[in-house]
Design an enzyme around this catalytic site. Structure first.
Site, short mmCIF file in Angstrom:
data_model
loop_
_atom_site.label_atom_id
_atom_site.label_comp_id
_atom_site.label_asym_id
_atom_site.label_seq_id
_atom_site.Cartn_x
_atom_site.Cartn_y
_atom_site.Cartn_z
N TYR A 143 -14.53 -5.23 11.75
CA TYR A 143 -13.07 -5.20 11.96
C TYR A 143 -12.69 -3.94 12.75
O TYR A 143 -12.02 -4.00 13.78
CB TYR A 143 -12.34 -5.24 10.61
CG TYR A 143 -10.93 -4.72 10.69
CD1 TYR A 143 -9.94 -5.44 11.36
CD2 TYR A 143 -10.59 -3.48 10.14
CE1 TYR A 143 -8.64 -4.94 11.46
CE2 TYR A 143 -9.31 -2.98 10.23
CZ TYR A 143 -8.34 -3.72 10.89
OH TYR A 143 -7.07 -3.22 11.01
N ASN A 172 -2.85 3.36 6.23
CA ASN A 172 -2.68 2.19 5.35
C ASN A 172 -1.22 1.78 5.21
O ASN A 172 -0.46 2.42 4.49
CB ASN A 172 -3.31 2.47 3.99
CG ASN A 172 -4.83 2.44 4.09
OD1 ASN A 172 -5.42 3.25 4.81
ND2 ASN A 172 -5.44 1.50 3.43
N1 UDP Z 1 -9.65 -1.60 -3.34
C1 UDP Z 1 -9.98 -1.79 -4.68
N2 UDP Z 1 -9.68 -2.98 -5.27
C2 UDP Z 1 -9.07 -3.99 -4.61
C3 UDP Z 1 -8.71 -3.79 -3.25
C4 UDP Z 1 -9.02 -2.58 -2.64
O1 UDP Z 1 -10.56 -0.90 -5.31
O2 UDP Z 1 -8.84 -5.07 -5.22
C5 UDP Z 1 -9.96 -0.33 -2.68
C6 UDP Z 1 -10.83 -0.47 -1.44
O3 UDP Z 1 -12.21 -0.57 -1.78
C7 UDP Z 1 -10.50 0.81 -0.68
C8 UDP Z 1 -9.02 1.03 -1.02
O4 UDP Z 1 -8.77 0.25 -2.21
O5 UDP Z 1 -11.25 1.89 -1.19
C9 UDP Z 1 -8.07 0.60 0.06
O6 UDP Z 1 -8.43 -0.71 0.43
P1 UDP Z 1 -7.49 -1.61 1.33
O7 UDP Z 1 -8.22 -2.92 1.55
O8 UDP Z 1 -6.13 -1.68 0.73
O9 UDP Z 1 -7.36 -0.81 2.69
P2 UDP Z 1 -8.47 -0.31 3.78
O10 UDP Z 1 -9.81 -0.68 3.31
O11 UDP Z 1 -8.09 -1.00 5.02
O12 UDP Z 1 -8.28 1.16 3.84
#
Ligand code: UDP
Length: 330
Positions: A143, A172
């Site tokens: 991605y 974010n």
């Molecule tokens: N995350 C989590 N549980 C969930 C969804 C996300 O622990 O059900 C964690 C994920 O592993 C990451 C953080 O939350 O460390 C932010 O993830 P998100 O997908 O919101 O944003 P991105 O990965 O794009 O920063």
């Protein structure tokens, strides 16, 4: 200006569209509705339900668009790890199709929805370091790689033409746009993002809430992110439109510059919702960067951008209001 918004029926695209209309611009939306929602398109806005690959049907030399805001993309990190081809096709090839149309039409401006995750774990060694636009890039998943490729394509495209492009690298995005005309917010299916998933769990609408990893090299062992209110993010697009310059590609990082760990986010969700929100520890998620916090000094300096809702509790409170509104209408 007359503007085409690709992906304008989605979360961020719809909120940017709302602000563009409020500022007096004329907007048309292209969206294939694979993830977007028809009811996110305001009445009176011409809507083209088309794949990004078919954008040339709308962005024609005769259509007279003054610019494009490009949101149409696949956005799930985990899916990109298991199915990278989808990301090369929709994100990279889709943008190639868009650039072919932009070139043929002589469209002068393009604003692109990029991501802070192109930098990967750059601040991993020093968690207090904020990521600037010239920090090294090292995407950790397809991605993020696809978004970086597009940034590079835009740089090359501008170098050889009069196109003025801006890549906005989001950190974010969260929160919602609350309005008497109807609230707009995050409703991905399936949802993968931390805040909406935690809100679903807080509302009792999903089984368990899984926390992906607590053994990272951070103060509480969980990953750290920089959350930005989606309306602040949207405002930056309008400023960027006015800041494009022919033949130049500019990049701006957009965040609040405050890192919150996943555990801290969960605590704020508990405060805002009043729910206990039990957490089940799960393995690390593939492709996750550890610490991702922006420096947005350049956007403040050059765009005059000032976030108005930087507090995580305000961001989550708006997301919670939207969640309840959305649940109430379905
Ligand atoms: N995350 C989590 N549980 C969930 C969804 C996300 O622990 O059900 C964690 C994920 O592993 C990451 C953080 O939350 O460390 C932010 O993830 P998100 O997908 O919101 O944003 P991105 O990965 O794009 O920063």
């Amino acid at each position: 200006m007359k503007l085409l918004v690709t992906g304008g029926a989605g979360y961020i695209g719809s909120i940017v569209t709302r602000q563009l209309l409020a500022a007096g611009h004329q907007v048309e939306i292209l969206d294939d509705l694979s993830k977007g929602f028809r009811d996110n398109v305001p009445d009176g806005v011409p809507f083209h339900q088309l794949s990004i690959h078919d954008v040339a049907q709308v962005l024609t030399p005769d259509a007279g668009f003054d610019g494009v805001l490009h949101f149409a993309a696949k956005i799930a990190v985990e899916e990109s790890v298991s199915n990278p081809g989808l990301y090369w096709d929709t994100n990279v090839r889709g943008t190639l199709d868009l650039l072919d149309a932009v070139r043929a039409a002589g469209t002068p401006r393009l604003i692109f929805s990029s991501t802070g995750t192109v930098h990967g774990n750059v601040s991993g060694d020093d968690p207090s370091a904020k990521i600037t636009e010239d920090a090294p890039v090292a995407p950790t998943n397809p991605y993020s790689s696809s978004k970086l490729m597009i940034d590079l394509m835009l740089a090359g495209e501008c170098g050889g033409s009069n196109l003025g492009a801006v890549s906005l690298r989001y950190f974010n995005a969260a929160g919602a746009s609350l309005s008497d005309a109807g609230h707009l917010g995050e409703r991905h299916e399936p949802e993968t993002h931390l805040i909406p998933i935690a809100l679903q769990a807080a509302a009792g609408d999903r089984g368990e809430f899984f926390l992906f990893g607590d053994d990272y090299d951070t103060p509480d062992g969980t990953c750290i992110r920089d959350y930005i209110h989606v309306e602040d993010l949207a405002t930056a697009h309008l400023l960027a439109l006015d800041n494009t310059e022919p033949g130049q590609h500019k990049i701006f990082n957009l965040g609040n510059g405050n890192g919150y760990s996943n555990k801290q986010v969960i605590d704020v969700v508990r405060e805002v919702t009043g729910a206990k929100l039990p957490v089940t520890l799960a393995p690390r998620r593939d492709g996750d960067a550890v610490v991702v916090v922006a420096s947005s000094e350049k956007a403040r300096r050059e765009l005059g951008w000032v976030p108005t809702k930087p507090r995580l509790s305000d961001i989550i409170a708006d997301a919670w209001t939207f969640y309840q509104y959305d649940k109430g209408r379905s």
